[in-house]
Motif scaffolding. Sequence first.
Motif, PDB file in Angstrom:
ATOM      1  N   GLU A  21      14.945 -31.524   9.618  1.00  0.00           N
ATOM      2  CA  GLU A  21      14.120 -30.225   9.775  1.00  0.00           C
ATOM      3  C   GLU A  21      14.518 -30.402  11.620  1.00  0.00           C
ATOM      4  O   GLU A  21      15.293 -29.327  12.250  1.00  0.00           O
ATOM      5  CB  GLU A  21      12.559 -30.287  10.349  1.00  0.00           C
ATOM      6  CG  GLU A  21      12.220 -29.383   8.373  1.00  0.00           C
ATOM      7  CD  GLU A  21      10.843 -29.673   8.170  1.00  0.00           C
ATOM      8  OE1 GLU A  21      10.609 -28.735   6.899  1.00  0.00           O
ATOM      9  OE2 GLU A  21       9.874 -30.372   8.737  1.00  0.00           O
ATOM     10  N   SER A  22      14.220 -31.039  11.887  1.00  0.00           N
ATOM     11  CA  SER A  22      14.724 -31.755  13.414  1.00  0.00           C
ATOM     12  C   SER A  22      16.143 -32.162  13.677  1.00  0.00           C
ATOM     13  O   SER A  22      16.474 -31.366  14.454  1.00  0.00           O
ATOM     14  CB  SER A  22      14.363 -33.343  14.197  1.00  0.00           C
ATOM     15  OG  SER A  22      14.659 -33.386  15.323  1.00  0.00           O
ATOM     16  N   GLU A  62      17.668 -27.913  13.186  1.00  0.00           N
ATOM     17  CA  GLU A  62      17.278 -27.400  14.641  1.00  0.00           C
ATOM     18  C   GLU A  62      18.093 -27.792  15.831  1.00  0.00           C
ATOM     19  O   GLU A  62      18.246 -27.058  16.133  1.00  0.00           O
ATOM     20  CB  GLU A  62      15.653 -28.036  15.052  1.00  0.00           C
ATOM     21  CG  GLU A  62      15.175 -27.118  16.240  1.00  0.00           C
ATOM     22  CD  GLU A  62      13.770 -27.248  16.468  1.00  0.00           C
ATOM     23  OE1 GLU A  62      13.244 -27.778  18.191  1.00  0.00           O
ATOM     24  OE2 GLU A  62      12.881 -27.729  15.370  1.00  0.00           O
ATOM     25  N   SER A  74      20.909 -25.123  18.351  1.00  0.00           N
ATOM     26  CA  SER A  74      20.550 -24.950  19.691  1.00  0.00           C
ATOM     27  C   SER A  74      21.865 -25.413  20.115  1.00  0.00           C
ATOM     28  O   SER A  74      22.241 -24.931  21.344  1.00  0.00           O
ATOM     29  CB  SER A  74      19.404 -26.549  20.187  1.00  0.00           C
ATOM     30  OG  SER A  74      18.297 -25.880  19.388  1.00  0.00           O
TER      31      SER A  74
END
Length: 70
Positions: free
Chosen positions: A40-41, A44, A48
């Motif tokens: 998930e990180s 993300e 970005s």
Amino acid sequence: MTDVEGVLENRKLLKSLSIQQAQEKIKNIIITDGMIPKLESAVETIESGVGRVLISNNLINGTVIKGGQK
């Protein structure tokens, strides 16, 4: 960097995953436990603007999470 080789499926290292593949593997309970927040990180981070994220316990091998490919 983490304490695992990378993202594993059936005990085999996955060399790379797209964002969509990573999300599907979480949804289908192929990826579980502590790897979920790592993926998930990574997703993300890519969303970005970073092109790739390496999940690995070293700088040579691991799983590359890539954006823009399905």
